[in-house]
Design a protein around this motif. Structure first.
Motif, PDB file in Angstrom:
ATOM      1  N   GLN A 195      -8.935  -6.049  -5.460  1.00  0.00           N
ATOM      2  CA  GLN A 195      -8.399  -4.705  -5.264  1.00  0.00           C
ATOM      3  C   GLN A 195      -9.048  -4.076  -4.045  1.00  0.00           C
ATOM      4  OE1 GLN A 195      -8.762  -2.150  -8.681  1.00  0.00           O
ATOM      5  NE2 GLN A 195      -8.315  -0.278  -7.538  1.00  0.00           N
ATOM      6  N   GLY A 196      -8.263  -3.292  -3.331  1.00  0.00           N
ATOM      7  CA  GLY A 196      -8.813  -2.590  -2.174  1.00  0.00           C
ATOM      8  C   GLY A 196      -7.709  -2.091  -1.280  1.00  0.00           C
ATOM      9  N   ALA A 197      -8.114  -1.566  -0.108  1.00  0.00           N
ATOM     10  CA  ALA A 197      -7.142  -1.023   0.843  1.00  0.00           C
ATOM     11  C   ALA A 197      -6.196  -2.125   1.286  1.00  0.00           C
ATOM     12  CB  ALA A 197      -7.858  -0.420   2.038  1.00  0.00           C
ATOM     13  N   GLY A 230       0.820  -1.209   0.000  1.00  0.00           N
ATOM     14  CA  GLY A 230       0.000   0.000   0.000  1.00  0.00           C
ATOM     15  C   GLY A 230       0.849   1.253   0.000  1.00  0.00           C
ATOM     16  N   ASP A 260      -4.253   1.766  -2.635  1.00  0.00           N
ATOM     17  CA  ASP A 260      -4.859   0.443  -2.813  1.00  0.00           C
ATOM     18  C   ASP A 260      -3.828  -0.601  -3.220  1.00  0.00           C
ATOM     19  OD1 ASP A 260      -7.294   1.383  -2.153  1.00  0.00           O
ATOM     20  OD2 ASP A 260      -8.260   0.989  -4.086  1.00  0.00           O
TER      21      ASP A 260
END
Length: 803
Positions: free
Chosen positions: A779-781, A620, A761
């Protein structure tokens, strides 16, 4: 008529006997017709036995006797108990002179407890204006002459009781429980807890409306509340269930109590003297619900084992064993028999185990010589848990829960009806086993005991998340999360009932230095079940504790990547220990923080799907750096400083920029596909200029501008409409033992999914044979303490739901 029976604690000095008088007065004032049966007051029977033992040794029994008299007389100086005290004086003096006593003398002595109790209560009731009458049960309850465990002579006793109450029915009769007399009018006793038996016999003979048994608890519970904090009161039982409960050790009922009531269908209600408003437990002939009702415990037992390969197929062996038991008056509570090597296990009272072994050795002496019997042994300190109402169709649930908590019964059996299962355990495991079974069966919240190691950003956030959500989770999922340990590298805070929201201050004031063995010992000492160790450190040293934790009953959850990226040999050793101990290790946050990446890859791999490539942005922090650097026309050092100021990087940003963290994450995914790569085999592109890799953090932070010409050049040399991304890529023939692992900076078209990545992300593409050129995208934090902590929390709930 109702029969009221009061136990010893109910009749104890002070609040107890005052409550009894109040209950009786209320019933009389309400016009109820009652008779009362009493036990000895307080611990009188135990005390008389102790004095008897001391007197038989010609020791100083008189001090104990005077203390006994003082308690029994208490503040009721006007009540004349001199006759009973005089009897005790004479009997104890005789025992002391002779140095021995018979069962007949013992019955005479023990009977005095009930005589004192009934006389005293009668006098107090009369003083309160109640028409009460002392009723010595020896007058009408006739028995055989088996002193210590006499059996009533039913016909004559029934006739006597009916006649007595016909003549004295106008009064509230206060009857001595536990005692009777033989046909020669010699005092006998009905065995321990025999006052309940007296009450049920009277209820039978007099066709009573109900027997009310007053004790010091609100009724019968799903387990002993002293051993299981979550035990619940049972509103209703059948006679059959109550009889099973009594046979398997429930001291609130005498094993013979139920039969006289069952014959006449007389309800039995267990009530609390000290909580008269509670409706207690009602026992009747019919049931409103089926299923498991309660757990009963037998303690102070031993297991006698007879093993003999040569006995296979021989007839009469069982008969010989039980003849020995019968001839020596040894009661067997549980029998377990195996045929393959002809083993028989007998559960007997611990006090009788040695005698049983000696007498069996005598019986099978010749069989030892012929090698038909190999060994007769005794296992001391065992206990039995009986699951009343359990049938074998659902027995796998509590049994699996036990194994999951590393509790293995020595043996188990079920009754002929198939509705009760008894398990024999080492006594040291009793408390934990009882709580595990109870939590599994009765739908009370399953308690999950958690030890959190590391309470920095992720660990501290996790602890607060658990504490804030615990009540809601217990209501929604019947899972009670209990953080019993919080530790860092130096100190630990322990609380078996769970830490409080003030844990930060408490660890500073109450924390102490520890080893992992201290936490394991604490969990064992307090019988904590369903143990989970959560590693939120980044420590290689702490990973060395994993195997010990697993071997001592802990499941593992980790946001620490180290254990999965050490040598492949350690990786496999840990998995073997986990398998051998039937424990789990969850680490979803190792790669994608809160994203469901590892679970997805595991599921695909286990289902036989051929994964051909995994590619993505694993960090991240580096996602933030290159997403912003590619989108903005500013120097790389400005973006890097912004990330540092916002806390997106480690205190030493070189830990992020070096690429090792991405390499470790990539290796974890490779090993999920059963690849045997080592960390040293990963090709990692280090983003730090070589001359800045050494030295202290302060010097490094002062030289961030030196990144700018390097990354300006890389950015300017890209093809049009391309952006920079720092990725990990696993490729090659992933069906072999090893794959190709690369961590590198790449330039990708901005109109692709990877090129369109925003913020910080994380992004993963999973390519498979079935999906072809269209990868699964997650996909994401992918960073942040709150997200990572929530991912760890998810693993805790996943483990809590297991089984």
């Amino acid at each position: 008529m109702k029969i009221l029976k009061f136990g010893g604690k109910s009749l104890s000095n002070g609040e107890g006997i005052n409550k009894v008088v109040s209950i009786v007065a209320d019933k009389v004032n309400n016009g109820e017709e009652i008779a009362i049966v009493v036990s000895a007051r307080g611990k009188a029977t135990d005390e008389l036995e102790e004095i008897l033992s001391v007197a038989a040794k010609n020791a100083d029994y008189k001090t104990l006797l005077e203390e006994f008299k003082k308690y029994q007389q208490d503040i009721y100086s006007t009540v004349d108990l001199s006759e009973e005290f005089s009897i005790l004086d004479k009997l104890f003096e005789g025992v002391s002179l002779i140095g021995d006593y018979s069962a007949k003398i013992k019955d005479q002595i023990l009977s005095v407890g009930e005589l004192l109790s009934a006389k005293l209560l009668t006098a107090i009731l009369i003083d309160k204006g109640i028409n009460a009458q002392f009723a010595d049960s020896r007058i009408f309850l006739k028995t055989d002459s088996k002193f210590g465990d006499a059996q009533p002579l039913e016909q004559i006793s029934k006739k006597n009781v009916i006649q007595y109450f016909k003549e004295n029915g106008a009064s509230v009769n206060v009857v001595t429980g536990f005692i009777g007399s033989n046909t020669n009018n010699v005092t006998t006793t009905l065995g321990r807890n025999g006052s309940n038996y007296t009450a049920s016999l009277l209820a039978n003979y007099l066709n009573a409306e109900e027997l009310q048994n007053y004790t010091h608890v609100d009724g019968i519970y799903t387990a002993n509340p002293d051993l299981v904090a979550d035990a619940k009161k049972i509103d209703h039982l059948t006679f059959t269930e109550a009889n099973e409960l009594a046979n398997f050790g429930a001291t609130i009922l005498h094993a013979k109590t139920i039969i006289p009531l069952l014959e006449k269908n007389i309800p039995l209600r267990i009530l609390n003297t000290f909580n008269h408003e509670n409706e207690g437990t009602l026992i009747t002939s019919t049931s409103t619900t089926g299923g498991i009702k309660t757990l009963s415990v037998l303690e102070n037992l031993a297991l006698v084992n007879l093993e003999g390969r040569g006995l296979l197929g021989k007839t009469g062996v069982d008969a010989r064993i039980f003849k020995v038991m019968g001839d020596n008056d040894i009661s067997v509570s549980i029998i377990s028999q195996g045929s393959s090597e002809r083993g028989i296990g007998l559960v007997v009272a611990e006090s009788q185990a040695t005698k049983a072994m000696i007498e069996l050795e005598k019986e099978f002496e010749n069989d030892f010589y012929s090698k038909d019997v190999n060994k007769i042994s005794v296992t001391d300190d065992v206990a039995v848990i009986s699951i009343i109402g359990q049938d074998l169709s659902t027995f796998h649930k509590p049994y699996t829960a036990l194994i999951r908590n590393k509790i293995v019964p020595i043996l188990f059996n079920n009754t002929v009806t198939g509705k009760n299962v008894s398990l024999v355990f080492k006594k040291s495991e009793l408390n934990k086993a009882l709580n595990v079974i109870h939590g599994e069966i009765f739908g009370v919240a399953k308690k999950i005991n958690i030890a959190v190691f590391g309470h920095g950003l992720v660990g501290g956030t996790l602890i607060n998340q658990i504490l804030e959500s615990a009540i809601a989770i217990e209501k929604r999922k019947d899972i009670k999360l209990n953080v019993f340990a919080i530790a860092n590298s130096k100190s630990v805070l322990l609380n078996k009932d769970g830490v409080t929201p003030n844990w930060i201050n408490e660890i500073q004031t109450n924390g102490f230095s520890y080893t992992i063995d201290d936490i394991i010992a604490y969990a064992n000492e307090h019988h904590l079940e369903n143990l989970i160790a959560v590693d939120n450190t980044a420590s290689t040293a702490f990973v060395e504790n994993y195997i010990s934790l697993v071997e001592n009953g802990f499941d593992l959850i980790s946001s620490n990547k180290v254990a999965n990226t050490l040598s492949y040999g350690f990786y496999k050793e840990l998995r073997k220990v986990l398998t051998d101990n039937q424990k789990s290790y969850l680490y979803e946050t190792n790669v994608g923080a809160g994203l469901p990446l590892i679970d997805t890859i595991k599921l695909l791999h286990l289902s036989g799907e051929n994964i051909t490539k995994i590619k993505g942005v694993f960090s991240g922090t580096l996602s933030y750096l290159f997403n912003n650097f590619s989108a903005k026309d500013v120097p790389f050092s400005d973006i890097l400083k912004e990330a540092i100021d916002n806390g997106y990087t480690e205190p030493d940003p070189r830990e992020d920029l070096g690429g090792n963290d991405v390499g470790r994450k990539l290796l974890i995914l490779a090993r999920e596909l059963d690849l045997q790569n080592e960390f040293e085999e990963i090709a990692i592109q280090n983003l730090i200029p070589e001359h800045l890799r050494e030295g202290n953090v302060t010097d490094f932070l002062n030289k961030l501008k030196e990144f700018d010409p390097i990354y300006d050049k890389i950015k300017s040399e890209q093809e049009p409409n391309h952006v920079l991304r720092y990725i990990g890529e696993l490729s090659g023939d992933l069906q072999n033992d090893k794959g190709n692992l690369e961590v590198k900076l790449v330039s990708v078209p901005s109109d692709t999914a990877l090129g369109g990545l925003k913020g910080s992300d994380s992004f993963f593409e999973i390519y498979t044979e079935s999906y072809g050129d269209r990868p699964i995208v997650i996909q994401g934090a992918g960073a942040g303490s709150a997200v990572t902590a929530r991912g760890v929390f998810g693993d805790i709930l996943r483990l809590s739901d297991k089984g």
